[in-house]
Design a protein around this motif. Structure first.
Motif, mmCIF file in Angstrom:
data_model
loop_
_atom_site.group_PDB
_atom_site.id
_atom_site.type_symbol
_atom_site.label_atom_id
_atom_site.label_comp_id
_atom_site.label_asym_id
_atom_site.label_seq_id
_atom_site.Cartn_x
_atom_site.Cartn_y
_atom_site.Cartn_z
ATOM 1 N N LYS A 106 -27.193 60.693 -40.811
ATOM 2 C CA LYS A 106 -25.740 60.325 -41.113
ATOM 3 C C LYS A 106 -24.974 61.542 -41.266
ATOM 4 N N GLY A 107 -23.745 61.718 -40.760
ATOM 5 C CA GLY A 107 -22.997 62.703 -41.124
ATOM 6 C C GLY A 107 -22.993 64.053 -40.389
ATOM 7 N N THR A 108 -22.338 64.882 -40.494
ATOM 8 C CA THR A 108 -22.410 66.227 -39.635
ATOM 9 C C THR A 108 -22.142 67.308 -40.485
ATOM 10 N N GLY A 109 -22.550 68.547 -40.217
ATOM 11 C CA GLY A 109 -22.542 69.788 -40.969
ATOM 12 C C GLY A 109 -23.208 69.757 -42.112
ATOM 13 N N LEU A 125 -32.070 78.786 -51.769
ATOM 14 C CA LEU A 125 -32.577 78.507 -50.308
ATOM 15 C C LEU A 125 -32.199 77.046 -49.911
ATOM 16 N N GLN A 126 -31.438 77.279 -49.083
ATOM 17 C CA GLN A 126 -30.764 75.753 -48.489
ATOM 18 C C GLN A 126 -31.609 74.975 -48.078
ATOM 19 N N VAL A 127 -31.455 73.922 -48.055
ATOM 20 C CA VAL A 127 -32.153 72.303 -47.608
ATOM 21 C C VAL A 127 -31.172 71.707 -46.919
ATOM 22 N N LEU A 128 -31.133 71.467 -45.520
ATOM 23 C CA LEU A 128 -30.136 70.549 -44.882
ATOM 24 C C LEU A 128 -30.676 70.290 -43.480
ATOM 25 N N ASP A 129 -30.237 68.815 -43.311
ATOM 26 C CA ASP A 129 -30.825 68.565 -41.662
ATOM 27 C C ASP A 129 -30.130 69.412 -40.693
ATOM 28 N N SER A 130 -30.953 70.391 -40.245
ATOM 29 C CA SER A 130 -30.086 71.290 -39.068
ATOM 30 C C SER A 130 -30.827 70.908 -37.898
ATOM 31 N N TYR A 131 -31.476 69.767 -37.808
ATOM 32 C CA TYR A 131 -31.826 69.387 -36.384
ATOM 33 C C TYR A 131 -30.975 68.918 -35.607
ATOM 34 N N GLU A 132 -30.460 69.709 -34.563
ATOM 35 C CA GLU A 132 -29.287 69.294 -33.507
ATOM 36 C C GLU A 132 -28.020 68.872 -34.474
ATOM 37 N N ASN A 133 -27.970 69.863 -35.430
ATOM 38 C CA ASN A 133 -26.671 69.554 -36.210
ATOM 39 C C ASN A 133 -26.056 71.054 -36.521
#
Length: 264
Positions: A106-109, A125-133
């Motif tokens: 859900k969400g973007t960026g 150290l960043q944690v983010l959903d960077s899969y196709e985002n």
């Protein structure tokens, strides 16, 4: 091509003469090293080594301040209200963290599977959903926030487990508060090198340039709550120390009983 018999024997003799002499001079550095401690590496790559401090084994978050505000279900911790901060502090260390972005995505960026691992409570150290985002590169998963992107994007799909293995060298400060040496980080994401001995420029705020401010030699590990239900499991840490040896004599060459000192 078939060589005549005598040519084959000649080639073999030439190859043997190119080998180093087994009785030649041997270089010795004159250092007496302490024996490296024996560590059981664990049954799998994710298992805590025998000298690790386990910060989360799936049972509870008792090793963390504010851990009571993060739900733990089926061996997994879910990001809750406010960040959690380890009760113990660390300097130079190896940190292992497994995490998974929420599913369905859900969400973007920056508003998608956002959290962060803060070394010494200060350096993210960043944690983010960077899969196709898509997002700004120094804010995606594996980035040192607002300082450098990861070398590659090694994200797994939302719902799958990611692994961070972090190798941290703490910054050093002089008594007057000036910086003697910066913090360094090497990080591996899902077995892929993403940060290679990167020298941090300071802390990692959102609203100003990075800066170093003197702090204790050790600090806690913090995991951010950014309003997204990121999942965590299998968190452990090892304090790392340099190898130790005593220079008992100058380096020298040994050839049988003959020893020749080397001036460096």
């Amino acid at each position: 091509m078939n060589l005549p018999k005598y040519a084959f024997l000649t080639a073999c003799c030439l190859s043997l003469t190119a080998l180093p002499s087994l009785n030649g001079e041997e270089y010795l550095n004159g250092i007496k090293w302490e024996a490296p401690p024996i560590v059981d590496p664990g049954a799998t790559n994710a298992s805590p080594p025998s000298d690790a401090i386990v910060l989360f084994d799936g049972s509870n978050l008792s090793q963390w301040e504010n851990g009571e505000n993060w739900p733990v279900r089926d061996g997994i911790a879910f990001s809750g209200k406010g960040q959690i901060v380890s009760k113990e502090s660390f300097g130079d260390c190896q940190l292992h963290v497994e995490w998974s972005a929420p599913t369905p995505a859900k969400g973007t960026g920056q508003d998608r599977g956002n959290s962060g691992i803060f070394m010494m409570g200060t350096y993210e150290l960043q944690v983010l959903d960077s899969y196709e985002n898509e997002t700004y590169h120094d804010g995606q998963a594996g980035a040192i926030y607002k300082q450098t992107p990861p070398q590659v994007n090694a994200m797994r799909k939302p719902g799958e487990w990611n692994t961070y293995d972090i190798f941290w060298t703490a910054p050093r400060f002089a008594e007057d508060g000036s910086l003697e040496s910066p913090a360094y980080i090497t990080a591996i994401h899902n077995g892929v090198l993403i940060q290679n001995h990167f020298a941090l420029k300071g802390d990692t705020p959102y609203h100003r340039p990075p800066a170093y401010n003197k702090h204790p030699e050790k600090g806690p590990i913090a995991i951010q709550d950014h309003g997204n239900p990121v999942r965590f499991r299998n968190i452990w840490i090892r304090e790392t120390k340099p190898t130790v040896g005593t220079q008992e004599r100058e380096p020298f060459l040994r050839d049988g009983d003959k020893e020749t000192p080397i001036k460096e």
